[in-house]
Design a protein around this motif. Structure first.
Motif, PDB file in Angstrom:
ATOM      1  N   ARG A   1       0.924   4.017  -2.919  1.00 38.76           N
ATOM      2  CA  ARG A   1       0.445   5.365  -2.567  1.00 38.76           C
ATOM      3  C   ARG A   1       1.497   6.419  -2.904  1.00 38.76           C
ATOM      4  O   ARG A   1       1.168   7.504  -3.378  1.00 38.76           O
ATOM      5  N   THR A   2       2.772   6.077  -2.665  1.00 35.54           N
ATOM      6  CA  THR A   2       3.842   7.074  -2.892  1.00 35.54           C
ATOM      7  C   THR A   2       4.523   6.923  -4.242  1.00 35.54           C
ATOM      8  O   THR A   2       5.609   7.460  -4.470  1.00 35.54           O
TER       9      THR A   2
ATOM     10  N   MET B   1      -5.442   4.235  -5.272  1.00 33.80           N
ATOM     11  CA  MET B   1      -4.527   3.224  -4.782  1.00 33.80           C
ATOM     12  C   MET B   1      -5.169   1.834  -4.804  1.00 33.80           C
ATOM     13  O   MET B   1      -4.542   0.842  -5.212  1.00 33.80           O
TER      14      MET B   1
ATOM     15  N   TRP C   1      -4.342   0.959   4.743  1.00 34.28           N
ATOM     16  CA  TRP C   1      -4.250   2.350   4.342  1.00 34.28           C
ATOM     17  C   TRP C   1      -4.207   3.242   5.568  1.00 34.28           C
ATOM     18  O   TRP C   1      -3.390   4.199   5.637  1.00 34.28           O
TER      19      TRP C   1
ATOM     20  N   VAL D   1       0.841  -1.207   0.000  1.00 33.89           N
ATOM     21  CA  VAL D   1       0.000   0.000   0.000  1.00 33.89           C
ATOM     22  C   VAL D   1       0.872   1.251   0.000  1.00 33.89           C
ATOM     23  O   VAL D   1       0.617   2.232  -0.709  1.00 33.89           O
ATOM     24  N   GLU D   2       1.963   1.227   0.813  1.00 35.49           N
ATOM     25  CA  GLU D   2       2.848   2.402   0.863  1.00 35.49           C
ATOM     26  C   GLU D   2       3.535   2.637  -0.470  1.00 35.49           C
ATOM     27  O   GLU D   2       3.657   3.767  -0.947  1.00 35.49           O
TER      28      GLU D   2
ATOM     29  N   ARG E   1      -8.452  -1.268   3.679  1.00 33.72           N
ATOM     30  CA  ARG E   1      -8.725   0.020   4.343  1.00 33.72           C
ATOM     31  C   ARG E   1      -7.909   0.136   5.631  1.00 33.72           C
ATOM     32  O   ARG E   1      -7.395   1.231   5.974  1.00 33.72           O
TER      33      ARG E   1
ATOM     34  N   ALA F   1       0.819  12.138  -3.300  1.00 29.80           N
ATOM     35  CA  ALA F   1       0.422  10.756  -3.011  1.00 29.80           C
ATOM     36  C   ALA F   1      -0.998  10.476  -3.521  1.00 29.80           C
ATOM     37  O   ALA F   1      -1.857  11.369  -3.541  1.00 29.80           O
ATOM     38  N   LEU F   2      -1.186   9.241  -3.921  1.00 29.01           N
ATOM     39  CA  LEU F   2      -2.485   8.846  -4.491  1.00 29.01           C
ATOM     40  C   LEU F   2      -3.560   8.762  -3.404  1.00 29.01           C
ATOM     41  O   LEU F   2      -3.270   8.525  -2.235  1.00 29.01           O
ATOM     42  N   SER F   3      -4.787   8.933  -3.855  1.00 34.30           N
ATOM     43  CA  SER F   3      -5.923   8.774  -2.937  1.00 34.30           C
ATOM     44  C   SER F   3      -6.203   7.285  -2.725  1.00 34.30           C
ATOM     45  O   SER F   3      -5.687   6.424  -3.436  1.00 34.30           O
ATOM     46  N   TYR F   4      -7.011   7.021  -1.716  1.00 34.89           N
ATOM     47  CA  TYR F   4      -7.330   5.612  -1.410  1.00 34.89           C
ATOM     48  C   TYR F   4      -8.017   4.939  -2.584  1.00 34.89           C
ATOM     49  O   TYR F   4      -7.720   3.777  -2.914  1.00 34.89           O
TER      50      TYR F   4
ATOM     51  N   VAL G   1      -1.025   5.702   6.459  1.00 35.47           N
ATOM     52  CA  VAL G   1      -1.238   7.152   6.539  1.00 35.47           C
ATOM     53  C   VAL G   1      -0.978   7.643   7.956  1.00 35.47           C
ATOM     54  O   VAL G   1      -0.381   8.728   8.159  1.00 35.47           O
TER      55      VAL G   1
END
Length: 292
Positions: A253-254, A265, A285, A249-250, A282, A259-262, A289
């Motif tokens: 996202r990066t 992602m 995430w 997920v990290e 979720r 950074a991308l939204s949920y 975050v």
């Protein structure tokens, strides 16, 4: 004497007696002019006596369940002789010839009546047997009547059942017809709405704030054949641990700045072939975050 036998034996006895009397009288009158009357009387009695003797012997044999053709033939001969005497006297008599000819058949008729009586005795049944026969016949009639009643009842029941099934089928057909008519009207209304020029724009304008950049036009259902959709293939491979899930997920996202939204992602996570439930994704995430 058995009352049943009297129905046939009495006419035979009466006819025989009359025939013997007539035969004796004719012999005495016919031969009395040629020979002395005692001689004529003896001749007449001889004919009647021989006839009566053979008849008695024949009846004795019949009572024993036996039969003799010789005795029967002799009896018929005496009967024919008596009838011949009567016929000859009638033909030789100048007066009342027709009357004598009218009674000339009585000896033959008497023998025929004795023949009928013998047949009656050979075929007669006892009262017990007759009662048994009547009981069997009555039982057969009862069974036939019961069978006819059963068939009529079954036919009536089947007719009632068929009438009920036919009425129920008619009701079902009417309901199906009304339902089909209602569905046809509903689909016709939907088709009219779908074909309308402003329908798509109106629905898009209403739902645009919610589904921005997702769809550009709304399409209503189309009346037509249904194509079954293939079930999506299940993801294979071992489930990811929480630590591995957090790392993926990290990284996703990066992967871009910012950074991308949920939502983005999660879409790229599943597009990469990874599998995880929405709840775990979720939670991962939130942990990533929160740590950042």
């Amino acid at each position: 004497m058995n009352p049943r036998n009297a129905k046939t034996v009495l006419p035979a006895v009466a006819m025989t007696a009359v025939s013997m009397v007539l035969t004796l009288a004719v012999v005495v009158m016919w031969l009395g002019t040629a020979v002395p009357w005692p001689v004529a009387l003896v001749v007449g009695l001889g004919i009647d006596g021989g006839w009566l003797a053979t008849l008695a012997y024949e009846r004795r044999l019949a009572a024993q369940g036996d039969h003799s053709r010789i005795v029967t033939a002799v009896g018929w001969c005496f009967g024919l002789i008596a009838a011949g005497v009567l016929v000859a006297h009638a033909l030789s008599a100048e007066a009342s010839a027709a009357a004598w000819l009218a009674v000339a058949w009585l000896p033959i008729a008497a023998k025929a009546l004795w023949l009928v009586h013998g047949m009656w005795e050979r075929t007669a049944l006892t009262p017990l047997a007759l009662n048994a026969i009547r009981g069997i016949q009555q039982e057969a009639r009862d069974e036939a009547a019961v069978a006819r009643a059963r068939l009529r009842a079954e036919a009536t029941t089947e007719e009632t059942r068929l009438a009920a099934v036919t009425a129920a089928g008619a009701r079902v057909a009417r309901v199906q017809a009304r339902t089909a008519k209602t569905l046809a009207g509903a689909w016709s209304t939907l088709e009219t709405a779908r074909q309308g020029e402003g329908t798509g724009r109106a629905l898009t304008s209403v739902t645009a704030p919610v589904t921005a950049a997702v769809t550009s036009r709304w399409e209503l259902p189309v009346w037509g054949p249904v194509q079954p959709l293939a079930a999506p293939a299940l993801e294979s491979g071992p489930a990811l641990s929480d630590a591995e899930l957090d790392v993926l997920v990290e990284e996703i996202r990066t992967s871009e700045t910012p950074a991308l939204s949920y939502r983005v992602m999660a879409k790229r996570f599943r597009a990469a072939g990874h599998a995880a439930s929405e709840t775990r994704l979720r939670a991962a995430w939130n942990r990533v975050v929160g740590a950042a």
